[in-house]
Design a protein around this motif. Structure first.
Motif, PDB file in Angstrom:
ATOM      1  N   GLN A 256     -51.553 -19.714  -2.937  1.00 55.61           N
ATOM      2  CA  GLN A 256     -50.463 -19.941  -1.996  1.00 55.61           C
ATOM      3  C   GLN A 256     -50.094 -18.731  -1.154  1.00 55.61           C
ATOM      4  O   GLN A 256     -49.430 -18.866  -0.124  1.00 55.61           O
ATOM      5  CB  GLN A 256     -49.251 -20.481  -2.743  1.00 55.61           C
ATOM      6  N   LEU A 257     -50.520 -17.550  -1.546  1.00 54.86           N
ATOM      7  CA  LEU A 257     -50.235 -16.367  -0.742  1.00 54.86           C
ATOM      8  C   LEU A 257     -51.248 -16.163   0.383  1.00 54.86           C
ATOM      9  O   LEU A 257     -51.033 -15.349   1.282  1.00 54.86           O
ATOM     10  CB  LEU A 257     -50.199 -15.121  -1.636  1.00 54.86           C
ATOM     11  N   ASN A 258     -52.337 -16.894   0.338  1.00 61.60           N
ATOM     12  CA  ASN A 258     -53.399 -16.747   1.333  1.00 61.60           C
ATOM     13  C   ASN A 258     -52.923 -17.246   2.696  1.00 61.60           C
ATOM     14  O   ASN A 258     -52.613 -18.433   2.856  1.00 61.60           O
ATOM     15  CB  ASN A 258     -54.634 -17.523   0.881  1.00 61.60           C
ATOM     16  N   ASN A 259     -52.843 -16.376   3.682  1.00 59.76           N
ATOM     17  CA  ASN A 259     -52.416 -16.782   5.025  1.00 59.76           C
ATOM     18  C   ASN A 259     -53.548 -16.713   6.039  1.00 59.76           C
ATOM     19  O   ASN A 259     -53.335 -16.528   7.236  1.00 59.76           O
ATOM     20  CB  ASN A 259     -51.218 -15.942   5.494  1.00 59.76           C
ATOM     21  N   PHE A 282     -46.570 -16.655   6.873  1.00 61.90           N
ATOM     22  CA  PHE A 282     -46.525 -17.422   5.631  1.00 61.90           C
ATOM     23  C   PHE A 282     -47.917 -17.754   5.104  1.00 61.90           C
ATOM     24  O   PHE A 282     -48.906 -17.750   5.830  1.00 61.90           O
ATOM     25  CB  PHE A 282     -45.726 -18.715   5.835  1.00 61.90           C
ATOM     26  N   GLY A 283     -47.963 -18.045   3.809  1.00 58.32           N
ATOM     27  CA  GLY A 283     -49.169 -18.565   3.175  1.00 58.32           C
ATOM     28  C   GLY A 283     -49.124 -20.084   3.186  1.00 58.32           C
ATOM     29  O   GLY A 283     -48.996 -20.691   4.247  1.00 58.32           O
ATOM     30  N   SER A 301     -41.363 -23.024   9.838  1.00 54.23           N
ATOM     31  CA  SER A 301     -42.131 -23.603   8.739  1.00 54.23           C
ATOM     32  C   SER A 301     -41.416 -23.342   7.422  1.00 54.23           C
ATOM     33  O   SER A 301     -40.662 -22.366   7.293  1.00 54.23           O
ATOM     34  CB  SER A 301     -43.540 -23.004   8.676  1.00 54.23           C
ATOM     35  N   VAL A 302     -41.655 -24.218   6.448  1.00 57.23           N
ATOM     36  CA  VAL A 302     -41.162 -23.997   5.095  1.00 57.23           C
ATOM     37  C   VAL A 302     -42.326 -24.155   4.130  1.00 57.23           C
ATOM     38  O   VAL A 302     -43.273 -24.895   4.380  1.00 57.23           O
ATOM     39  CB  VAL A 302     -40.019 -24.965   4.716  1.00 57.23           C
ATOM     40  N   GLY A 303     -42.236 -23.429   3.024  1.00 54.76           N
ATOM     41  CA  GLY A 303     -43.291 -23.492   2.029  1.00 54.76           C
ATOM     42  C   GLY A 303     -42.993 -22.558   0.877  1.00 54.76           C
ATOM     43  O   GLY A 303     -41.879 -22.016   0.765  1.00 54.76           O
TER      44      GLY A 303
END
Length: 351
Positions: A256-259, A282-283, A301-303
């Motif tokens: 999830q950290l991969n952007n 963000f990722g 964006s949200v995540g």
């Protein structure tokens, strides 16, 4: 795309639990931004619709309802159907009704009366692979919902009578999906409607955009540069400003950290896409929206890496807030947005 389902059953509840501003920060233009909590609960909300001062929501544990932004009251109901434990991740509305659609087997689509919140089952599908991801109305009569494939195409159901009757399209009339290609029920944003065009997005081992301008009779399919190739990669959310300008976001849910390669923009209706903000911002993201009246320049964006905004069409991103448990966002107007997710619904104001 299937994930663990949350479950439960009950009757009706009336709540009012709004708190004052809990966070104030400055955005890029030094405009004060405040965030206040509308309500908290043990709840998962991935689908909201705004109707003037009401925020309609579909949730887990058989629940649906709305929060009134004027009275600060929450009105909620639960679907009672045998001993089924239902999770609703899709919501849509017409002038008189709200529609909520469940994930998992059986697929259950309910029509909700906006005045008394009574419900009626208008579609049911039983299949071991059934899993619907999003629903949207084009106007007061025509609506569409999409789900993961039970054969080799999207599962697509449509209505032309305001949601009273729904029919599943034949797979022979739909574009074929690749093995491992499906959709994600992340925020009810797998479907976008602008003018006469319907846009669908996929993820997984292939991540593409499907476009129809004749209400699902014919389709054009376009490739994207979004990360793909694994079960939990691809496009999780899309938004279109008009028939030409659109944005897609997502990433790798298992990293999830991969952007890298997780956001892209189009200026020709989805035919070609350009990666934006690569390796920054963000990722993984579950929802993206254009700011109203910003000509597509402002995006949010949200995540699971927080709330991010861009003021230059996605080239650069700045963290707005560190909240990592929000799934979806919709604008009430150009200065107010409603966000929902795990155990809460909040309001964000640009002052």
């Amino acid at each position: 795309m299937k994930k663990i389902l949350c479950l439960f059953i009950f009757a009706a509840a009336l709540h009012g639990c709004k708190s004052k501003s809990s966070l104030s920060i400055l955005n890029k233009n030094n405009t004060l931004l405040s965030i206040d909590t509308l309500f908290t609960d043990k709840i998962s909300i991935r689908a909201i619709e705004i109707e003037k001062n009401k925020v309609w929501y579909a949730a887990d544990k058989n629940r649906y309802g709305y929060f009134d932004l004027i009275s600060n009251q929450r009105l909620e109901r639960k679907i009672n159907r045998d001993s089924l434990q239902i999770e609703f991740r899709s919501i849509a509305q017409t002038s008189h009704s709200v529609f909520i659609l469940s994930v998992g087997n059986p697929a259950l689509l309910y029509k909700i009366n906006k005045h008394d919140l009574s419900y009626k089952l208008v579609y049911q599908e039983n299949h071991e692979k059934v899993f619907y991801d999003a629903i949207r109305f084009i106007d007061n009569q025509k609506g569409i919902a999409i789900g993961d494939p039970t054969a080799d195409t999207f599962s697509i159901i449509t209505t032309v009578d305001g949601g009273e009757n729904w029919n599943k399209l034949l797979s022979n009339d739909l574009p074929k999906l690749a093995d491992g290609e499906a959709a994600f029920a992340a925020s009810n944003t797998n479907i976008c409607v602008k003018g006469k065009k319907v846009f669908l997005v996929s993820g997984g081992f292939k991540s593409r955009v499907f476009v129809s301008d004749d209400f699902c009779q014919t389709w054009k399919v376009y490739e994207t540069p979004i990360i793909q190739g694994q079960a939990m990669t691809g496009i999780f959310s899309a938004d279109f400003l008009n028939e030409k300008i659109g944005i897609i976001v997502g990433g790798n849910y298992e990293a999830q950290l991969n952007n890298n390669a997780n956001k892209a923009i189009t200026f020709n209706g989805g035919q070609t896409w350009k990666l934006i903000g690569n390796n920054q911002g963000f990722g993984y993201a579950s929802c993206v929206q254009f700011f109203p009246h910003s000509n597509g320049k402002k995006i949010i964006s949200v995540g699971t890496t927080g709330i991010y905004s861009s003021f230059n069409q996605g080239d650069n991103w700045k963290k707005v807030a560190d909240d990592k448990e929000l799934f979806t966002i919709r604008f009430q107007n150009s200065k107010t947005a409603i966000l929902a997710g795990k155990n809460k619904m909040i309001r964000m104001n640009l002052k």
